[in-house]
Enzyme design. Structure first.
Site, short mmCIF file in Angstrom:
data_model
loop_
_atom_site.label_atom_id
_atom_site.label_comp_id
_atom_site.label_asym_id
_atom_site.label_seq_id
_atom_site.Cartn_x
_atom_site.Cartn_y
_atom_site.Cartn_z
N GLU A 87 0.81 -1.22 0.00
CA GLU A 87 0.00 0.00 0.00
C GLU A 87 0.85 1.28 0.00
O GLU A 87 0.58 2.22 0.74
CB GLU A 87 -0.98 0.00 1.18
CG GLU A 87 -2.03 -1.09 1.07
CD GLU A 87 -3.11 -1.04 2.14
OE1 GLU A 87 -3.00 -0.19 3.06
OE2 GLU A 87 -4.06 -1.83 2.05
N GLU A 113 -5.41 -8.37 -0.66
CA GLU A 113 -6.21 -8.08 0.54
C GLU A 113 -7.64 -7.84 0.09
O GLU A 113 -7.88 -6.96 -0.75
CB GLU A 113 -5.70 -6.84 1.30
CG GLU A 113 -4.38 -7.03 2.02
CD GLU A 113 -4.01 -5.83 2.90
OE1 GLU A 113 -4.94 -5.13 3.38
OE2 GLU A 113 -2.81 -5.60 3.08
#
Length: 503
Positions: free
Chosen positions: A173, A291
């Site tokens: 991320e 995710e």
């Protein structure tokens, strides 16, 4: 009674099922590792301190690979802290989750546990506070069988043979300003390219996953992917996307989550194809949805985030231990359907996370472990979705949503092997059963299972330590019939076999 038609075309193959689409995720966060999978002194703990009640549920879940050790955690992680004698390992601050990390579980312990429960290890490297050199040293430590310092360090720490870790995530991320070491797309793309090149020098067999967008709502979404892919080109094998969904104030919007995931994956796939053409790449770059889950992020921001920012430093604090409802189970099943529908691009997917932290499995310190409602659609699909994904045509009533317009109220995916067809159907209508006609030549339905609202419950029913009412149950079906009735708000698995094998 509402009606629908599902036209099943077994010869219209989308792509083979990638078994890694049934992956999971363990981060050093909250009680995922400590008192989740690892709790020395627990009545079921083995000699290494791993809970066997949890391990048994992990095996039953049927996950195939596990992303580790993060997550936000990895962007501040020193992998060297987790190897060597345990009594010499340092306690560190985990700034990502304002926690104290003991490093009692590190690469050796986790790799042994993953192997024991049947999970392929998918390792993430720290590109937040560290870089290419540290990533290459970890790869050398893990995978190289040569008389080098790092390989010898591994041997000295008890692993004579290399771990042989195939898949590596290049950071986590990095597009998010919450991330330790957050970078622009150009900054991350340059670093990822340097890291990928060096890692391939060390071990040419590795499979590398780029950090894509943290959500489709990120202001940089799209341009982030283009920029990063242009930097890295054919050095990478996959690019990731992260997707979480929650019910805020509109259940229809929430039930349409699979339509949102379809669009997200489709948009990323379009961008990947554009860059492949632009750069003349012969490699087919996959998508890793590494995710995904239902996560009540609004509640997290209100309840958990403030103590994390200002409270005391704690060992394994309780963080986002969401209790999942029957509605959540149906949405999770529909998200699995979406992953299968995109089998041509989605080669890896990791439900986040495995134990306690927004997880299908819950445990209590010193107490029991149990299955949350979302455990069941994942486990059923993991057990039965083999072979090839095949195309379907669905004619069903629409579900009117505020944010997504009209979407089909019947969410569907199917796979085929020589033994038959496995059909996965989510009835997204909260109030209405649906009578589904199955239009398929050469196959007959013979068994069905449903997950949804339990008898005597409602759509908000949860499984708890004391009681687990949300369970799979057999769905009435007349063998050989061409229709089946799906309960309101349910995710269903229907099995079909060739007519020649029906007797």
């Amino acid at each position: 009674m509402h009606t629908a038609v599902v036209r099943i075309r077994p010869d219209r193959v989308t792509a083979p099922v990638s078994r890694r689409v049934f992956g999971t995720f363990v981060e050093h966060m909250g009680r995922s590792v400590y008192t989740g999978i690892h709790e020395p002194g627990h009545p079921t703990a083995d000699a290494a301190g791993f809970r066997q009640d949890v391990a048994e549920l992990v095996r039953e879940l049927g996950a195939t690979c596990v992303r580790y050790p993060g997550g936000n955690f990895v962007s501040g992680y020193r992998w060297e802290d987790g190897v060597g004698p345990r009594d010499e390992r340092p306690v560190r601050l985990d700034a990502a989750w304002r926690s104290l990390e003991t490093n009692a579980v590190g690469l050796h312990e986790f790799a042994a546990w993953a192997s024991e429960v049947g999970l392929e290890l998918m390792m993430a490297v720290n590109l937040g506070t560290r870089g290419a050199a540290e990533a290459a040293e970890l790869l050398e430590y893990a995978n190289v069988d040569a008389p080098t310092a790092r390989a010898q360090q591994r041997r000295d720490n008890g692993a004579d043979e290399p771990f042989g870790i195939t898949t590596w995530c290049l950071g986590n991320e990095m597009d998010g300003d919450w991330q330790i070491g957050h970078k622009t797309a150009d900054e991350y793309g340059r670093l990822a390219a340097e890291t990928a090149r060096l890692m391939r020098f060390v071990d040419p067999s590795v499979e590398l996953v780029l950090a894509g967008s943290s959500s489709a709502e990120m202001p940089t979404f799209g341009e982030w992917e283009r920029t990063v892919l242009r930097h890295v080109g054919d050095l990478a094998d996959h690019i990731s996307l992260h997707a979480y969904y929650e019910e805020v104030d509109d259940v229809s919007d929430f039930l349409a989550s699979s339509a949102r995931l379809d669009r997200f994956i489709g948009d990323v796939a379009t961008i990947v194809a554009e860059v492949e053409r632009e750069q003349g790449l012969t490699k087919h770059i996959g998508i890793s949805v590494d995710e995904w889950n239902v996560w009540r992020t609004t509640q997290f921001n209100q309840v958990d985030k403030e103590p994390l920012l200002t409270g005391p430093w704690r060992f394994h604090p309780r963080i986002i231990e969401d209790e999942y409802t029957a509605t959540d189970a149906v949405v999770v099943g529909s998200l699995v359907n979406a992953l299968l529908r995109h089998a041509d691009r989605v080669k890896i997917a990791n439900q986040a996370q495995l134990v306690n932290v927004i997880a299908p499995i819950r445990s209590e310190e010193g107490g029991p472990a149990w299955k949350q409602s979302i455990f069941h659609p994942f486990a059923i699909a993991a057990a039965h979705a083999h072979g090839d994904v095949i195309a379907l045509d669905v004619d069903a009533p629409v579900l009117a949503t505020r944010s997504h317009g009209e979407v089909p109220s019947l969410d569907a995916a199917a796979t085929r092997t020589d033994d038959g067809v496995e059909l996965f159907l989510a009835n997204l209508q909260a109030e209405h059963d649906v009578d589904v006609t199955l239009d398929v030549d050469g196959y007959v339905a013979f068994a069905a299972t449903t997950v949804g609202v339990p008898d005597g419950g409602d759509r908000l029913t949860t499984n708890t330590e004391a009681s687990q009412p949300v369970q799979p149950r057999a769905l009435a079906i007349v063998e050989g019939a061409s229709s089946i009735t799906l309960p309101a708000l349910s995710w269903n698995h229907v099995r079909l076999r060739p007519v020649a094998s029906s007797s």
